[in-house]
Write a protein that holds these residues in place. Structure first.
Motif, PDB file in Angstrom:
ATOM      1  N   MET A 125      -4.054   2.290  10.747  1.00 48.76           N
ATOM      2  CA  MET A 125      -4.079   3.418   9.969  1.00 48.76           C
ATOM      3  C   MET A 125      -3.997   3.339   8.514  1.00 48.76           C
ATOM      4  SD  MET A 125      -6.202   6.500  10.308  1.00 48.76           S
ATOM      5  CE  MET A 125      -5.618   7.597   9.052  1.00 48.76           C
ATOM      6  N   PRO A 126      -3.196   2.494   8.739  1.00 45.36           N
ATOM      7  CA  PRO A 126      -1.938   2.117   7.191  1.00 45.36           C
ATOM      8  C   PRO A 126      -3.210   1.515   6.260  1.00 45.36           C
ATOM      9  CG  PRO A 126      -0.543   1.942   8.512  1.00 45.36           C
ATOM     10  CD  PRO A 126      -1.347   2.364   9.605  1.00 45.36           C
ATOM     11  N   PHE A 127      -3.951   0.631   7.191  1.00 35.83           N
ATOM     12  CA  PHE A 127      -4.528  -0.388   6.269  1.00 35.83           C
ATOM     13  C   PHE A 127      -5.924   0.431   6.641  1.00 35.83           C
ATOM     14  CE2 PHE A 127      -2.109  -3.232   9.052  1.00 35.83           C
ATOM     15  CZ  PHE A 127      -1.868  -4.338   8.651  1.00 35.83           C
ATOM     16  N   VAL A 128      -6.549   0.995   6.849  1.00 36.98           N
ATOM     17  CA  VAL A 128      -7.821   2.116   6.734  1.00 36.98           C
ATOM     18  C   VAL A 128      -8.026   3.610   5.907  1.00 36.98           C
ATOM     19  CG1 VAL A 128      -9.053   0.526   7.994  1.00 36.98           C
ATOM     20  CG2 VAL A 128      -8.592   3.329   8.914  1.00 36.98           C
ATOM     21  N   GLU A 129      -7.008   3.779   5.758  1.00 37.34           N
ATOM     22  CA  GLU A 129      -6.902   5.012   5.080  1.00 37.34           C
ATOM     23  C   GLU A 129      -7.581   5.486   4.142  1.00 37.34           C
ATOM     24  OE1 GLU A 129      -3.360   8.958   4.664  1.00 37.34           O
ATOM     25  OE2 GLU A 129      -3.156   7.069   3.928  1.00 37.34           O
ATOM     26  N   ARG A 130      -7.250   4.394   2.935  1.00 35.39           N
ATOM     27  CA  ARG A 130      -8.221   4.456   1.331  1.00 35.39           C
ATOM     28  C   ARG A 130      -9.007   4.675   1.828  1.00 35.39           C
ATOM     29  NH1 ARG A 130      -6.004   0.300  -3.055  1.00 35.39           N
ATOM     30  NH2 ARG A 130      -4.304   1.560  -3.261  1.00 35.39           N
ATOM     31  N   ILE A 183      -8.737  -8.377   8.381  1.00 30.01           N
ATOM     32  CA  ILE A 183      -9.711  -7.456   9.270  1.00 30.01           C
ATOM     33  C   ILE A 183     -10.779  -6.759   8.504  1.00 30.01           C
ATOM     34  CG2 ILE A 183     -10.309  -6.398  11.346  1.00 30.01           C
ATOM     35  CD1 ILE A 183      -8.380  -7.729  12.993  1.00 30.01           C
ATOM     36  N   ALA A 184      -9.758  -5.860   7.765  1.00 31.66           N
ATOM     37  CA  ALA A 184      -9.819  -4.757   7.063  1.00 31.66           C
ATOM     38  C   ALA A 184     -11.216  -5.363   5.815  1.00 31.66           C
ATOM     39  CB  ALA A 184      -8.911  -3.893   6.302  1.00 31.66           C
ATOM     40  N   HIS A 185     -10.696  -6.145   5.304  1.00 31.20           N
ATOM     41  CA  HIS A 185     -11.634  -7.050   3.960  1.00 31.20           C
ATOM     42  C   HIS A 185     -12.770  -7.204   4.417  1.00 31.20           C
ATOM     43  CE1 HIS A 185      -9.137  -6.344   0.744  1.00 31.20           C
ATOM     44  NE2 HIS A 185      -8.463  -6.891   1.469  1.00 31.20           N
ATOM     45  N   ALA A 186     -13.226  -7.622   6.192  1.00 27.15           N
ATOM     46  CA  ALA A 186     -13.982  -8.165   7.056  1.00 27.15           C
ATOM     47  C   ALA A 186     -14.977  -6.740   6.688  1.00 27.15           C
ATOM     48  CB  ALA A 186     -14.149  -9.022   7.930  1.00 27.15           C
ATOM     49  N   ALA A 187     -14.323  -5.192   7.441  1.00 26.25           N
ATOM     50  CA  ALA A 187     -14.969  -4.669   7.724  1.00 26.25           C
ATOM     51  C   ALA A 187     -15.954  -4.088   6.903  1.00 26.25           C
ATOM     52  CB  ALA A 187     -14.012  -3.540   8.479  1.00 26.25           C
ATOM     53  N   LEU A 188     -14.817  -3.735   5.409  1.00 28.94           N
ATOM     54  CA  LEU A 188     -15.246  -3.592   4.035  1.00 28.94           C
ATOM     55  C   LEU A 188     -16.552  -4.563   3.545  1.00 28.94           C
ATOM     56  CD1 LEU A 188     -12.020  -2.561   2.305  1.00 28.94           C
ATOM     57  CD2 LEU A 188     -13.397  -0.637   2.710  1.00 28.94           C
ATOM     58  N   MET A 189     -16.532  -5.825   3.488  1.00 33.69           N
ATOM     59  CA  MET A 189     -17.865  -6.139   2.856  1.00 33.69           C
ATOM     60  C   MET A 189     -19.014  -5.946   4.414  1.00 33.69           C
ATOM     61  SD  MET A 189     -15.401  -9.840   2.908  1.00 33.69           S
ATOM     62  CE  MET A 189     -16.820 -10.731   3.126  1.00 33.69           C
ATOM     63  N   GLY A 190     -19.066  -5.109   5.087  1.00 30.71           N
ATOM     64  CA  GLY A 190     -19.762  -5.300   6.508  1.00 30.71           C
ATOM     65  C   GLY A 190     -20.126  -5.890   7.825  1.00 30.71           C
ATOM     66  N   LEU A 191     -19.550  -6.363   7.984  1.00 33.84           N
ATOM     67  CA  LEU A 191     -19.695  -7.835   9.036  1.00 33.84           C
ATOM     68  C   LEU A 191     -19.582  -7.151  10.432  1.00 33.84           C
ATOM     69  CD1 LEU A 191     -17.387 -10.409   7.176  1.00 33.84           C
ATOM     70  CD2 LEU A 191     -19.746 -10.101   6.976  1.00 33.84           C
ATOM     71  N   GLY A 192     -19.068  -6.051  10.135  1.00 36.47           N
ATOM     72  CA  GLY A 192     -18.547  -5.281  11.302  1.00 36.47           C
ATOM     73  C   GLY A 192     -17.652  -4.407  11.997  1.00 36.47           C
ATOM     74  N   VAL A 193     -17.720  -4.448  13.453  1.00 34.51           N
ATOM     75  CA  VAL A 193     -16.700  -2.689  13.280  1.00 34.51           C
ATOM     76  C   VAL A 193     -15.374  -3.261  13.924  1.00 34.51           C
ATOM     77  CG1 VAL A 193     -16.166  -0.489  15.533  1.00 34.51           C
ATOM     78  CG2 VAL A 193     -18.395  -1.801  14.478  1.00 34.51           C
ATOM     79  N   ALA A 194     -14.664  -2.982  13.681  1.00 37.50           N
ATOM     80  CA  ALA A 194     -12.724  -3.357  13.517  1.00 37.50           C
ATOM     81  C   ALA A 194     -11.848  -2.231  13.891  1.00 37.50           C
ATOM     82  CB  ALA A 194     -12.579  -3.416  12.523  1.00 37.50           C
ATOM     83  N   GLU A 203       0.630  -1.156   0.337  1.00 37.62           N
ATOM     84  CA  GLU A 203      -0.305   0.227  -0.004  1.00 37.62           C
ATOM     85  C   GLU A 203       0.570   1.076  -0.502  1.00 37.62           C
ATOM     86  OE1 GLU A 203      -3.453   2.336  -0.164  1.00 37.62           O
ATOM     87  OE2 GLU A 203      -2.822  -0.044  -0.192  1.00 37.62           O
ATOM     88  N   HIS A 204       2.257   1.603   0.868  1.00 35.14           N
ATOM     89  CA  HIS A 204       2.644   2.667   1.301  1.00 35.14           C
ATOM     90  C   HIS A 204       4.255   2.912   0.675  1.00 35.14           C
ATOM     91  CE1 HIS A 204      -1.196   3.536   3.582  1.00 35.14           C
ATOM     92  NE2 HIS A 204      -0.469   2.940   4.077  1.00 35.14           N
ATOM     93  N   VAL A 205       4.285   1.116   0.009  1.00 37.35           N
ATOM     94  CA  VAL A 205       5.911   1.381  -0.117  1.00 37.35           C
ATOM     95  C   VAL A 205       6.024   0.899  -1.788  1.00 37.35           C
ATOM     96  CG1 VAL A 205       8.216   0.529   0.125  1.00 37.35           C
ATOM     97  CG2 VAL A 205       6.922   0.643   1.978  1.00 37.35           C
ATOM     98  N   LEU A 206       5.384  -0.032  -2.001  1.00 33.71           N
ATOM     99  CA  LEU A 206       5.448  -0.308  -4.105  1.00 33.71           C
ATOM    100  C   LEU A 206       5.064   0.258  -4.684  1.00 33.71           C
ATOM    101  CD1 LEU A 206       6.114  -2.359  -5.905  1.00 33.71           C
ATOM    102  CD2 LEU A 206       3.718  -2.744  -5.833  1.00 33.71           C
ATOM    103  N   PRO A 207       3.805   1.995  -4.576  1.00 27.59           N
ATOM    104  CA  PRO A 207       3.010   3.200  -5.022  1.00 27.59           C
ATOM    105  C   PRO A 207       5.012   4.068  -5.188  1.00 27.59           C
ATOM    106  CG  PRO A 207       2.164   2.665  -3.211  1.00 27.59           C
ATOM    107  CD  PRO A 207       3.189   1.572  -3.412  1.00 27.59           C
ATOM    108  N   LEU A 208       5.920   3.965  -4.743  1.00 28.20           N
ATOM    109  CA  LEU A 208       6.993   4.452  -4.585  1.00 28.20           C
ATOM    110  C   LEU A 208       7.758   3.943  -5.850  1.00 28.20           C
ATOM    111  CD1 LEU A 208       8.196   5.093  -0.949  1.00 28.20           C
ATOM    112  CD2 LEU A 208       6.508   6.632  -2.665  1.00 28.20           C
ATOM    113  N   MET A 209       7.156   2.841  -6.216  1.00 27.38           N
ATOM    114  CA  MET A 209       9.008   2.419  -6.990  1.00 27.38           C
ATOM    115  C   MET A 209       9.665   2.473  -7.669  1.00 27.38           C
ATOM    116  SD  MET A 209       9.384  -2.436  -8.433  1.00 27.38           S
ATOM    117  CE  MET A 209      10.107  -2.308  -6.396  1.00 27.38           C
ATOM    118  N   GLY A 210       8.073   3.380  -8.805  1.00 25.74           N
ATOM    119  CA  GLY A 210       8.620   3.393  -9.841  1.00 25.74           C
ATOM    120  C   GLY A 210       9.305   4.827 -10.467  1.00 25.74           C
ATOM    121  N   GLY A 211       8.744   5.362  -9.161  1.00 30.44           N
ATOM    122  CA  GLY A 211       9.411   6.404  -9.212  1.00 30.44           C
ATOM    123  C   GLY A 211      10.827   6.922  -8.725  1.00 30.44           C
ATOM    124  N   PHE A 212      11.274   5.622  -8.038  1.00 28.48           N
ATOM    125  CA  PHE A 212      12.488   5.430  -7.522  1.00 28.48           C
ATOM    126  C   PHE A 212      12.826   4.823  -8.479  1.00 28.48           C
ATOM    127  CE2 PHE A 212      15.567   2.220  -5.566  1.00 28.48           C
ATOM    128  CZ  PHE A 212      16.911   2.780  -5.046  1.00 28.48           C
TER     129      PHE A 212
END
Length: 315
Positions: A252-257, A237-248, A105-114
């Motif tokens: 922040m790195p997992f939910v910022e997007r 857990i983040a995917h489960a929250a996105l699926m509407g299964l409950g509160v998690a 999520e946060h390091v691989l997107p830098l590869m192109g510029g690097f």
């Protein structure tokens, strides 16, 4: 000719005044440095140091040997460093360890510029949630949290990470948003099991500084009934929250997007957990290869430009 690591161990011990200091500079253990020096002494048939429990001093022969090899070793260092450049540009394979989800999520997107800036470097990036032995396994750098910092390893903080309560809009539809951490007990919760201990992690929330007019509790441990589901992976857990299964409760790195896109809602905006920091680790600054130096500088520069530290905190 003696192995370069034997000579380096001797010179750094002489300059630093101890095997421990030499180990810190070289990214080795004191025992390894001591063994290298002992092998060098055996090969030369010459005692280089007078050793005691409190000090390490050069013998007369050691001082003479240091004077003889000092300039030559500096030349060898420059030659070795030059291997990592191609027409004046840093080059070589760059072996880096990082967490799976965080890295994607946060390091691989830098590869192109690097790669555009340093085309002669070949990234060899390992996405693994397990801690690595940075020196022993031959990594140039690592990004993560909670790595034990042995002698010879440097750590630069990228950000402190806050953990927040989230749920999908679909799950919260028709439900009353919690106003206090204790209200979470009335909702379906998605809990995390600690892989090292096997225990289900409890939720303890801290009030954002200045929230609530400075009155009331500053920290609350939440007593939760039977959870809706338990996972040992925060990305799941983040995917489960996105699926509407409950509160998690998720870092922040997992939910910022999801929060930016509206796929997730932030609950209890006045409360959070502190998960510690995420760090950039690398061997001692001394003799750092150009490929590693430019990677470190690039990551620090980009994370600073993107205000990563500010985005990972809510307080």
């Amino acid at each position: 000719m003696e192995p370069l690591n034997h000579l380096e161990s001797f010179v750094q011990s002489a300059e630093g005044g101890s095997f421990s200091e030499a180990a810190r500079r070289l990214g080795l253990t004191p025992a390894a440095v001591s063994k290298n020096v002992a092998r060098l002494e055996a090969r030369l048939g010459l005692r280089l140091f007078q050793r005691s429990t409190r000090s390490l001093t050069l013998t007369e022969g050691g001082e003479r040997f240091l004077a003889q090899i000092g300039g030559a070793l500096a030349t060898l260092r420059e030659a070795v460093a030059g291997i990592d450049t191609d027409d004046g540009q840093p080059s070589g394979t760059l072996k880096v360890s990082m967490g799976q989800a965080f890295g994607r999520e946060h390091v691989l997107p830098l590869m192109g510029g690097f790669l555009a800036r340093y085309p002669a470097i070949v990234p060899d990036w390992h996405f693994d949630n397990q801690q690595v032995d940075l020196v022993g396994e031959g990594f140039d750098a690592a990004i993560g949290g909670g790595i034990e910092l042995p002698a010879g390893l440097v750590a630069r903080e990228l950000a402190r990470i806050h953990v927040v309560a989230v749920a999908s809009p679909a799950y919260m539809q028709g439900r009353k948003p919690p106003g206090h951490p204790s209200d979470l007990a009335a909702l379906d919760t998605l809990m995390r099991r600690s892989s090292p201990t096997g225990r289900v992690r409890s939720w303890t929330l801290r009030r954002v500084r200045g929230a609530g007019g400075g009155e009331g509790e500053s920290e609350v441990s939440v007593e939760l009934p039977r959870p809706r589901a338990i996972f040992n992976d925060p990305e799941a857990i983040a995917h489960a929250a996105l699926m509407g299964l409950g509160v998690a409760m998720l870092p922040m790195p997992f939910v910022e997007r999801g929060l930016r896109s509206g796929e997730l809602l932030r609950l209890l905006p006045d409360w959070y957990q502190d998960a510690g920091a995420v760090w950039l680790y690398y061997p001692s600054k001394k003799l750092l290869p150009p490929k590693t130096r430019v990677f470190i500088d690039f990551v620090l520069e980009r994370f600073r430009e993107e205000r990563f530290a500010q985005r990972m905190q809510v307080a």
